[in-house]
Every structure is written in structure tokens, then in C-alpha cells.
Write an enzyme that holds these catalytic residues in place. Structure first.
Site, PDB file in Angstrom:
ATOM      1  N   ASN A  15      -1.518   4.732  -1.324  1.00  9.48           N
ATOM      2  CA  ASN A  15      -0.729   5.027  -2.516  1.00  9.48           C
ATOM      3  C   ASN A  15      -1.637   5.367  -3.680  1.00  9.48           C
ATOM      4  O   ASN A  15      -2.829   5.010  -3.689  1.00  9.48           O
ATOM      5  CB  ASN A  15       0.119   3.813  -2.939  1.00  9.48           C
ATOM      6  CG  ASN A  15       1.210   3.463  -1.950  1.00  9.48           C
ATOM      7  OD1 ASN A  15       1.707   4.327  -1.226  1.00  9.48           O
ATOM      8  ND2 ASN A  15       1.586   2.197  -1.920  1.00  9.48           N
TER       9      ASN A  15
ATOM     10  N   GLY B  63      -2.667  -0.721   2.898  1.00 10.26           N
ATOM     11  CA  GLY B  63      -3.582  -0.288   3.949  1.00 10.26           C
ATOM     12  C   GLY B  63      -4.916   0.146   3.391  1.00 10.26           C
ATOM     13  O   GLY B  63      -5.985  -0.284   3.852  1.00 10.26           O
TER      14      GLY B  63
ATOM     15  N   ALA C 140      -4.066  -6.857  -5.953  1.00  8.14           N
ATOM     16  CA  ALA C 140      -4.684  -6.757  -4.615  1.00  8.14           C
ATOM     17  C   ALA C 140      -5.268  -8.080  -4.133  1.00  8.14           C
ATOM     18  O   ALA C 140      -6.046  -8.092  -3.173  1.00  8.14           O
ATOM     19  CB  ALA C 140      -5.764  -5.684  -4.629  1.00  8.14           C
ATOM     20  N   ALA C 141      -4.882  -9.188  -4.758  1.00  9.81           N
ATOM     21  CA  ALA C 141      -5.454 -10.477  -4.350  1.00  9.81           C
ATOM     22  C   ALA C 141      -5.141 -10.793  -2.887  1.00  9.81           C
ATOM     23  O   ALA C 141      -6.008 -11.257  -2.134  1.00  9.81           O
ATOM     24  CB  ALA C 141      -4.934 -11.587  -5.259  1.00  9.81           C
ATOM     25  N   GLY C 142      -3.914 -10.518  -2.467  1.00 10.48           N
ATOM     26  CA  GLY C 142      -3.555 -10.770  -1.071  1.00 10.48           C
ATOM     27  C   GLY C 142      -4.291  -9.859  -0.105  1.00 10.48           C
ATOM     28  O   GLY C 142      -4.619 -10.265   1.021  1.00 10.48           O
ATOM     29  N   ASP C 143      -4.579  -8.634  -0.528  1.00  9.73           N
ATOM     30  CA  ASP C 143      -5.336  -7.710   0.320  1.00  9.73           C
ATOM     31  C   ASP C 143      -6.779  -8.186   0.485  1.00  9.73           C
ATOM     32  O   ASP C 143      -7.347  -8.114   1.584  1.00  9.73           O
ATOM     33  CB  ASP C 143      -5.313  -6.309  -0.285  1.00  9.73           C
ATOM     34  CG  ASP C 143      -3.898  -5.752  -0.378  1.00  9.73           C
ATOM     35  OD1 ASP C 143      -3.078  -6.068   0.494  1.00  9.73           O
ATOM     36  OD2 ASP C 143      -3.622  -5.010  -1.340  1.00  9.73           O
TER      37      ASP C 143
ATOM     38  N   ALA D 277     -10.519 -11.062  -6.791  1.00 13.45           N
ATOM     39  CA  ALA D 277      -9.699  -9.872  -7.010  1.00 13.45           C
ATOM     40  C   ALA D 277      -8.698 -10.094  -8.144  1.00 13.45           C
ATOM     41  O   ALA D 277      -8.456  -9.195  -8.956  1.00 13.45           O
ATOM     42  CB  ALA D 277      -8.967  -9.494  -5.723  1.00 13.45           C
TER      43      ALA D 277
ATOM     44  N   GLY E 187      -6.876  -3.818 -11.637  1.00  8.89           N
ATOM     45  CA  GLY E 187      -6.752  -2.758 -10.647  1.00  8.89           C
ATOM     46  C   GLY E 187      -6.755  -3.285  -9.228  1.00  8.89           C
ATOM     47  O   GLY E 187      -7.084  -4.443  -8.966  1.00  8.89           O
TER      48      GLY E 187
END
Length: 272
Positions: free
Chosen positions: A12, A42, A216-219, A249, A254
Site C-alpha cells: 500500500n 506484507g 507498524a508495531a505489529g508488523d 516501531a 511512519g
């Protein structure tokens, strides 16, 4: 040798507005600042794995529009190998609001990501999927996986695969089709726990940081847990490192710009 990870997932462009507080329904908030940041779960997880030293291939889809070039910048800078389909749908977009405490509201228009179906996988040690792509792509990746299959079951929905490692938050746990194998449950500021066949085998808390943007902490958590397990680290150490990655993160603005390196994780754990 660096672990080889194939990520099958979304790409994205994040359109981010930072505001003092999140609006109530029907309310307009002024005074925000605006940024365009590469994202998608992803792509984020592919960049995160690469920054942690893995050899990464991303399988995904983008449109034929200008947003595609912007969305791929972070992946290219991280050295991720791209295995992409270019389709007539627009490149995926996430509309993100971030308040002064780092809380977020996110709406995703998946666009080209929904064109991803059956996939071909390169040689790998693990395959990592999320649920911002259709079930058909996730199922194809699971069937073709010759190593460890990891599913970050977000956004939450039941899907007919049996991952070796699943990563969920406490709400997504209820939607898992299978709960055997390893299941990591993230608990926000409380940290995370790791279940093996339903029994708790590890628990960890994150280092204290000032939250700036939790996008994006979970990523970061998911990528670090998978890389740590592939590096044959103890499960407790792997979970501790994943919590540290997520905290780092969340302390930065961002999605992809916030993702930490292995050295940064080592440093915050040594300091704590």
C-alpha cells in the site's frame, strides 16, 4: 546463513494525517500534517525481516499508477526481491489518522492487493502471510510452503490454513481457525505471550518507550518473532526480541521508516 523468507502480502501507499486527537463521528479536525509513506502489512513485514538480516522475497500486486512507484521505495531500499503482478486495479491505499499519543485509525482500500490469487514461491525457509490479501493467495502460499508457515491473522477473519506459527492480538485470537502449533498473542503495552498447543510457554514485556505512531508495531513484532525463531533462538528470547521490535516501531513515525534493525533491538534490550 541468513534465513530465507518469502512474504506473500499487501503493498500500500499510506496517506497519513497527524492530528492532536482523533475525530468523533461526523467531526472535522483541523491543523493536521500530511505525509505519504510506503506501507501495507506484507510490504512492512518484508522490510522488517530484511532489516533483521533475512533474505526476503515479496510476492504481491500493484497497479499501473504513480502510487506503485512510491509504494515500492522502501522495499527496494531494504534489498527485498520483488515478485510482483502489475494489474489494472489501483495500487492499494491506507488512510491513516495518528493522534498525539500515537493512537491510530486506519481505513484500507486494497485495490490491486485483491487481484492476488495463486502464487509461486521461490526457495525458502519460511513463508509469511497476512490477511490484507485474498484467502486464495494465503491458501496457495500455505499449500506451496516447504518450510515454516507463519500467519499474522490480521485483519481478523477465519481462513482455512493451519500455520506453524500464528500471530494475533487478543481479539483476533477468537477468529483463528486452528489454535494448535505456536500462537503468539500481542497484548499492546502489556507485551505478549506465546502458546504452544494451547499452553503458555513464554511471556514477555516490551521496553518502555514514548509512543509516537503504532501503525507498524505489529508488523515489526511479527517479523522479529519469525526471524528469531528461524535463527534457532530460545522461544522466550524470541518473544522478548519481538516485543522490543514492536516498541521501537511504535516510538517512531511512519510504517516502514519505523522498522528497527537487529542492532537497534540488541541496544534497547542491553539498555533495559
Amino acid at each position: 546463513m541468513a534465513p530465507r523468507i518469502t512474504v506473500v502480502g499487501s503493498i500500500n501507499l499510506d496517506l497519513v494525517a497527524r492530528c492532536e486527537r482523533l475525530p468523533e463521528p461526523g467531526e472535522t479536525i483541523g491543523g493536521a500534517t500530511f505525509s505519504r509513506v510506503p506501507g501495507g502489512k506484507g510490504a512492512n513485514q518484508a522490510v522488517a525481516c530484511a532489516r533483521l538480516g533475512a533474505e526476503v522475497t515479496l510476492v504481491g500486486a500493484v497497479g499501473r499508477d504513480a502510487f506503485a512507484d512510491e509504494a515500492l521505495v522502501g522495499l527496494q531500499e531494504a534489498g527485498v526481491t520483488l515478485n510482483l503482478r502489475t494489474v489494472d486495479e489501483p495500487t492499494g491505499v491506507a488512510l491513516i489518522l495518528v493522534d498525539a499519543t500515537g493512537e491510530t485509525e486506519i481505513v484500507v482500500a486494497p485495490g490491486a492487493n485483491h487481484a492476488l490469487g495463486d502464487v509461486e514461491l521461490p526457495e525458502h525457509d519460511a513463508v509469511l502471510c497476512q490477511l490484507e490479501v485474498p484467502d486464495a493467495a494465503v491458501f496457495s502460499a500455505w499449500q506451496g510452503c516447504a518450510g515454516l508457515f507463519c500467519l499474522n491473522a490480521a485483519p481478523a477473519r477465519p481462513v482455512g490454513v493451519d500455520p506453524d506459527l500464528a500471530v494475533v492480538n487478543r481479539y483476533e485470537l477468537e477468529k483463528l481457525s486452528r489454535r494448535d502449533g505456536l500462537v503468539a498473542v500481542t497484548l499492546g503495552a502489556e507485551g505478549a505471550l506465546l502458546l504452544e498447543d494451547g499452553e503458555e510457554v513464554a511471556r514477555a514485556t516490551p521496553p518502555t518507550v514514548k509512543a509516537v505512531d503504532g501503525t507498524a508495531a505489529g508488523d515489526a513484532f511479527t517479523a522479529c518473532l519469525l526471524v528469531s525463531i528461524l535463527e534457532k533462538r530460545d522461544l522466550g528470547e524470541a518473544l522478548t526480541r519481538a516485543c522490543a521490535a514492536g516498541a521501537l516501531a511504535a516510538s517512531r513515525f511512519g510504517a516502514q521508516p519505523s522498522l528497527p534493525t537487529a542492532e537497534e533491538i540488541d541496544a534497547i534490550l542491553a539498555a533495559g
